[in-house]
Motif scaffolding. Sequence first.
Motif, PDB file in Angstrom:
ATOM      1  N   PHE A  33      30.161  47.017  33.912  1.00  0.00           N
ATOM      2  CA  PHE A  33      31.366  47.124  33.093  1.00  0.00           C
ATOM      3  C   PHE A  33      31.991  48.819  33.283  1.00  0.00           C
ATOM      4  O   PHE A  33      33.280  49.077  33.437  1.00  0.00           O
ATOM      5  CB  PHE A  33      31.380  46.928  31.403  1.00  0.00           C
ATOM      6  CG  PHE A  33      32.565  47.159  31.004  1.00  0.00           C
ATOM      7  CD1 PHE A  33      33.250  45.750  30.846  1.00  0.00           C
ATOM      8  CD2 PHE A  33      33.164  48.014  30.162  1.00  0.00           C
ATOM      9  CE1 PHE A  33      34.257  45.569  29.799  1.00  0.00           C
ATOM     10  CE2 PHE A  33      34.282  47.908  29.450  1.00  0.00           C
ATOM     11  CZ  PHE A  33      34.785  46.731  29.260  1.00  0.00           C
ATOM     12  N   GLY A  36      33.045  49.431  36.862  1.00  0.00           N
ATOM     13  CA  GLY A  36      34.422  49.189  37.328  1.00  0.00           C
ATOM     14  C   GLY A  36      35.522  49.898  36.329  1.00  0.00           C
ATOM     15  O   GLY A  36      36.692  49.942  37.097  1.00  0.00           O
ATOM     16  N   ALA A  37      35.323  50.117  35.204  1.00  0.00           N
ATOM     17  CA  ALA A  37      36.400  50.942  34.503  1.00  0.00           C
ATOM     18  C   ALA A  37      36.677  52.501  35.118  1.00  0.00           C
ATOM     19  O   ALA A  37      37.935  52.539  35.115  1.00  0.00           O
ATOM     20  CB  ALA A  37      35.807  51.134  33.009  1.00  0.00           C
ATOM     21  N   HIS A  39      36.307  52.912  38.398  1.00  0.00           N
ATOM     22  CA  HIS A  39      36.497  52.706  39.883  1.00  0.00           C
ATOM     23  C   HIS A  39      37.773  53.678  40.301  1.00  0.00           C
ATOM     24  O   HIS A  39      38.946  53.166  39.433  1.00  0.00           O
ATOM     25  CB  HIS A  39      36.476  51.360  40.139  1.00  0.00           C
ATOM     26  CG  HIS A  39      36.493  51.133  41.832  1.00  0.00           C
ATOM     27  ND1 HIS A  39      37.350  51.401  42.603  1.00  0.00           N
ATOM     28  CD2 HIS A  39      35.122  50.849  42.503  1.00  0.00           C
ATOM     29  CE1 HIS A  39      36.926  51.125  43.503  1.00  0.00           C
ATOM     30  NE2 HIS A  39      35.667  51.007  43.739  1.00  0.00           N
ATOM     31  N   ASN A  41      41.520  53.798  41.939  1.00  0.00           N
ATOM     32  CA  ASN A  41      42.581  52.797  42.570  1.00  0.00           C
ATOM     33  C   ASN A  41      43.277  53.384  43.590  1.00  0.00           C
ATOM     34  O   ASN A  41      43.344  54.608  43.735  1.00  0.00           O
ATOM     35  CB  ASN A  41      43.569  52.238  41.327  1.00  0.00           C
ATOM     36  CG  ASN A  41      42.730  51.805  40.365  1.00  0.00           C
ATOM     37  OD1 ASN A  41      42.050  50.706  40.515  1.00  0.00           O
ATOM     38  ND2 ASN A  41      43.122  52.208  39.045  1.00  0.00           N
ATOM     39  N   SER A  64      31.510  56.100  40.011  1.00  0.00           N
ATOM     40  CA  SER A  64      31.802  54.708  39.857  1.00  0.00           C
ATOM     41  C   SER A  64      30.730  53.650  40.542  1.00  0.00           C
ATOM     42  O   SER A  64      30.136  53.025  40.195  1.00  0.00           O
ATOM     43  CB  SER A  64      33.145  54.445  40.098  1.00  0.00           C
ATOM     44  OG  SER A  64      33.478  54.443  41.516  1.00  0.00           O
ATOM     45  N   TYR A 179      35.766  38.417  40.841  1.00  0.00           N
ATOM     46  CA  TYR A 179      34.952  39.212  41.713  1.00  0.00           C
ATOM     47  C   TYR A 179      34.898  38.795  42.959  1.00  0.00           C
ATOM     48  O   TYR A 179      35.071  39.571  44.158  1.00  0.00           O
ATOM     49  CB  TYR A 179      33.895  39.855  41.239  1.00  0.00           C
ATOM     50  CG  TYR A 179      33.005  40.888  41.871  1.00  0.00           C
ATOM     51  CD1 TYR A 179      33.470  42.381  41.632  1.00  0.00           C
ATOM     52  CD2 TYR A 179      32.078  40.835  42.648  1.00  0.00           C
ATOM     53  CE1 TYR A 179      32.654  43.397  42.109  1.00  0.00           C
ATOM     54  CE2 TYR A 179      31.508  41.824  43.402  1.00  0.00           C
ATOM     55  CZ  TYR A 179      31.829  43.223  42.835  1.00  0.00           C
ATOM     56  OH  TYR A 179      31.306  44.186  43.594  1.00  0.00           O
ATOM     57  N   PRO A 197      39.795  43.789  37.328  1.00  0.00           N
ATOM     58  CA  PRO A 197      39.582  43.984  35.866  1.00  0.00           C
ATOM     59  C   PRO A 197      39.009  42.938  35.129  1.00  0.00           C
ATOM     60  O   PRO A 197      38.027  43.030  34.375  1.00  0.00           O
ATOM     61  CB  PRO A 197      40.991  44.558  35.285  1.00  0.00           C
ATOM     62  CG  PRO A 197      41.633  45.082  36.362  1.00  0.00           C
ATOM     63  CD  PRO A 197      41.086  44.183  37.657  1.00  0.00           C
ATOM     64  N   LEU A 198      39.420  41.762  35.864  1.00  0.00           N
ATOM     65  CA  LEU A 198      38.770  40.567  35.084  1.00  0.00           C
ATOM     66  C   LEU A 198      37.352  40.297  35.319  1.00  0.00           C
ATOM     67  O   LEU A 198      36.652  39.737  34.620  1.00  0.00           O
ATOM     68  CB  LEU A 198      39.652  39.232  35.766  1.00  0.00           C
ATOM     69  CG  LEU A 198      39.517  37.920  34.792  1.00  0.00           C
ATOM     70  CD1 LEU A 198      39.710  38.016  33.586  1.00  0.00           C
ATOM     71  CD2 LEU A 198      40.406  36.869  35.631  1.00  0.00           C
ATOM     72  N   SER A 200      35.166  42.541  35.042  1.00  0.00           N
ATOM     73  CA  SER A 200      34.396  43.057  34.053  1.00  0.00           C
ATOM     74  C   SER A 200      33.777  42.012  33.026  1.00  0.00           C
ATOM     75  O   SER A 200      32.659  42.484  32.424  1.00  0.00           O
ATOM     76  CB  SER A 200      35.277  44.211  33.171  1.00  0.00           C
ATOM     77  OG  SER A 200      36.201  43.380  32.579  1.00  0.00           O
TER      78      SER A 200
END
Length: 236
Positions: A33, A36-37, A39, A41, A64, A179, A197-198, A200
């Motif tokens: 979690f 990913g938060a 990471h 972009n 990350s 993912y 994000p989903l 996560s």
Amino acid sequence: MSTSTRVRTQLSRAKRPERVAGPLLVLGGVAFFAGGAIHPNDSGKGSKVSQLHDMMVDSMWYPSHALLLAAMACFATAILAFRRRGGLGSGMATVTSVVSVIAVVATIGMTLHLFAALGAGGIAGGAKTFLYHVQTWNETIVDSLWGLGIATLAVAGGLTRTLGNPITLALGLVGGLAYALASATIAFTDRFDALFPLASLIGIWAVVACVMMPPRKARSGGAASAPDIGRAGTSN
């Protein structure tokens, strides 16, 4: 029983697979979690090579991906330990065996992914180097299989109530599929990037599933068996 024998017995019990599977699953979920938060972009502009370069030179690349590597390692170890705890039923045992192999391979793949940033200079001009192709297929195949593996494990674990329940399995299923789809397509299109994000939800599922993991029930000759996948619908 002598003192030395008693100590050895206590140490042996402390190392039982079920003792480490739960904590490692929680650590893996939290690390996934968090990784990913933070990471990086991409800008969403230019070619896919340019977008990858933008992320590789971002200061958050290493933090990350170090967290994601830790998550993958924790998941792999937890699944292997969960498999060894026994009493899973033939269907769930098969699922954990297959997913454990995928999880180990994915951990190796994430290690390569972490250090891929060392070759950022080679793709700065938009060239598709060997490293770029390795990175592409690593994400497209390995990461996607890992996502599908987690989704399958969540469903099997939920239906057999050995890892979550029929309600919590939705977290792992949705997160794993998100993912898998995002990873499979990221090198070719931006259309499904919003699914990351989903993903996560995998981390949330891991924590919740661990909390709901039933303790082993001792019985003569070994642990009590969990209901098999084929009989999950009739279990209480």
